[in-house]
Design a protein around this motif. Structure first.
Motif, PDB file in Angstrom:
ATOM      1  N   ARG A   5     -13.940  -2.221  -9.073  1.00 51.48           N
ATOM      2  CA  ARG A   5     -13.855  -0.769  -8.996  1.00 51.48           C
ATOM      3  C   ARG A   5     -13.685  -0.435  -7.520  1.00 51.48           C
ATOM      4  N   LEU A   6     -12.490  -0.006  -7.133  1.00 52.54           N
ATOM      5  CA  LEU A   6     -12.073  -0.065  -5.739  1.00 52.54           C
ATOM      6  C   LEU A   6     -11.577   1.280  -5.216  1.00 52.54           C
ATOM      7  N   LYS A   7     -11.587   1.397  -3.900  1.00 56.94           N
ATOM      8  CA  LYS A   7     -11.111   2.605  -3.243  1.00 56.94           C
ATOM      9  C   LYS A   7      -9.920   2.278  -2.362  1.00 56.94           C
ATOM     10  N   GLY A   8      -8.980   3.223  -2.246  1.00 52.40           N
ATOM     11  CA  GLY A   8      -7.817   2.990  -1.404  1.00 52.40           C
ATOM     12  C   GLY A   8      -7.040   4.271  -1.180  1.00 52.40           C
ATOM     13  N   SER A   9      -5.921   4.140  -0.520  1.00 49.11           N
ATOM     14  CA  SER A   9      -5.042   5.282  -0.271  1.00 49.11           C
ATOM     15  C   SER A   9      -3.884   5.260  -1.263  1.00 49.11           C
ATOM     16  N   LEU A  10      -3.040   6.270  -1.173  1.00 51.61           N
ATOM     17  CA  LEU A  10      -1.858   6.339  -2.030  1.00 51.61           C
ATOM     18  C   LEU A  10      -0.759   5.377  -1.593  1.00 51.61           C
ATOM     19  N   ASP A  11      -0.885   4.820  -0.393  1.00 50.24           N
ATOM     20  CA  ASP A  11       0.180   3.983   0.164  1.00 50.24           C
ATOM     21  C   ASP A  11       0.401   2.716  -0.670  1.00 50.24           C
ATOM     22  N   GLN A  12       1.643   2.282  -0.731  1.00 53.64           N
ATOM     23  CA  GLN A  12       1.993   1.149  -1.591  1.00 53.64           C
ATOM     24  C   GLN A  12       1.272  -0.147  -1.228  1.00 53.64           C
ATOM     25  N   ALA A  32      -5.311  15.734   4.007  1.00 50.54           N
ATOM     26  CA  ALA A  32      -4.705  17.060   3.903  1.00 50.54           C
ATOM     27  C   ALA A  32      -3.194  16.944   3.735  1.00 50.54           C
ATOM     28  N   THR A  33      -2.593  15.953   4.377  1.00 48.33           N
ATOM     29  CA  THR A  33      -1.152  15.734   4.243  1.00 48.33           C
ATOM     30  C   THR A  33      -0.773  15.369   2.814  1.00 48.33           C
ATOM     31  N   ASP A  34      -1.622  14.604   2.144  1.00 46.05           N
ATOM     32  CA  ASP A  34      -1.342  14.232   0.751  1.00 46.05           C
ATOM     33  C   ASP A  34      -1.232  15.456  -0.152  1.00 46.05           C
ATOM     34  N   PHE A  40       3.585  13.295  -6.094  1.00 47.31           N
ATOM     35  CA  PHE A  40       3.349  11.878  -5.852  1.00 47.31           C
ATOM     36  C   PHE A  40       1.953  11.468  -6.319  1.00 47.31           C
ATOM     37  N   ILE A  41       0.979  12.348  -6.122  1.00 49.89           N
ATOM     38  CA  ILE A  41      -0.373  12.081  -6.632  1.00 49.89           C
ATOM     39  C   ILE A  41      -0.324  11.911  -8.145  1.00 49.89           C
ATOM     40  N   ARG A  42       0.420  12.792  -8.809  1.00 49.61           N
ATOM     41  CA  ARG A  42       0.552  12.685 -10.268  1.00 49.61           C
ATOM     42  C   ARG A  42       1.212  11.361 -10.663  1.00 49.61           C
ATOM     43  N   THR A  43       2.222  10.969  -9.911  1.00 50.48           N
ATOM     44  CA  THR A  43       2.911   9.710 -10.209  1.00 50.48           C
ATOM     45  C   THR A  43       1.958   8.534 -10.106  1.00 50.48           C
TER      46      THR A  43
END
Length: 258
Positions: A5-12, A32-34, A40-43
């Motif tokens: 169960r992990l945490k991360g950013s949206l980056d590939q 805030a930029t996201d 993209f969040i939805r994707t």
């Protein structure tokens, strides 16, 4: 259950690294930029749901280089707090995710703790709940009004609102300066409201974000409270944060506890 169960950013690169461990839950830490790329969040949510992964979105912590505070006197910060929360709640409603929200952070402009201030905070949170009670979980800080060292927080805010919580175990431990007995008391009292947890170790003095087993938290005591609920391992990472090995090692440590 594989405990990944992990945490991360949206980056590939970040996402690819985490998906290599077949996680059950991923929490995206948003900026805030996201919020300028909500499609993209939805994707990302849809990509993960297609793989059977549960998704949490962590509301941005800062706007214009300033930590957010629900009771800020800065009009622009309050506007961003409300508008971005509304955006994320709508995304969560439509995509089947949840949002982690802080009432404030340590570097808050509102540091006074009192029953009157706690009740004022309760009214601010009640207004946010109108956006979507089922989509938001509320995370505690290491000090201030929304911190478990505030003696009024549970009785005068959480219980009256029946507030859905994200209990950060290390934040609570730090709030009580490394007292496992006090941590247990909070876990017991918040159990009816906690739906999500951040698991991260600490020496109990500062926000050190250690892998499990490297701090002083009694994880044998903590484990029964969080089993059967959602949680992630929120460990401090180095470099570009793409390599989540410390989180994976923490998951293995937690799984090995009897």
């Amino acid at each position: 259950m594989n405990y990944m169960r992990l945490k991360g950013s949206l980056d590939q690169p970040s996402l690819d690294n985490r998906l290599s461990y077949n996680p059950e839950i991923i929490e995206f830490y948003l900026s805030a930029t996201d919020m300028q790329r909500t499609d993209f969040i939805r994707t990302r949510i849809r990509e993960l749901k297609a793989r059977g992964v549960t998704v949490y979105l962590h509301h941005p912590s800062r706007y214009q280089h300033t930590f957010l505070d629900i009771m800020s006197t800065n009009i622009e910060l309050r506007r961003f707090y409300h508008e971005s929360t509304q955006q994320l709640v709508q995304i969560c409603k439509e995509e089947g995710a949840k949002c982690v929200l802080h009432a404030h952070y340590v570097r808050s402009e509102n540091t006074e703790v009192s029953r009157e201030r706690t009740i004022a905070l309760r009214e601010e949170i009640a207004a946010i709940l109108e956006y979507g009670r089922e989509q938001i979980v509320w995370e505690d800080s290491t000090e201030g009004l929304f911190c478990y060292s505030n003696p009024y927080l549970i009785d005068d805010l959480i219980i009256p609102l029946s507030l859905p919580l994200n209990v950060d175990v290390s934040h609570t431990f730090i709030a009580f300066r490394g007292d496992n007995h006090k941590l247990r008391e909070v876990l017991e009292r918040t159990a009816p409201y906690a739906v999500y947890y951040h698991l991260v170790d600490s020496m109990g003095q500062v926000h050190d974000s250690l892998p499990l087993g490297e701090g002083l938290i009694d994880w044998q005591m903590v484990k029964p409270f969080v089993e059967g609920k959602d949680y992630i391992f929120e460990i401090n990472l180095v470099g570009d944060h793409s390599d989540c090995t410390p989180m994976v090692e923490s998951a293995k440590y937690f799984a090995a506890l009897s």
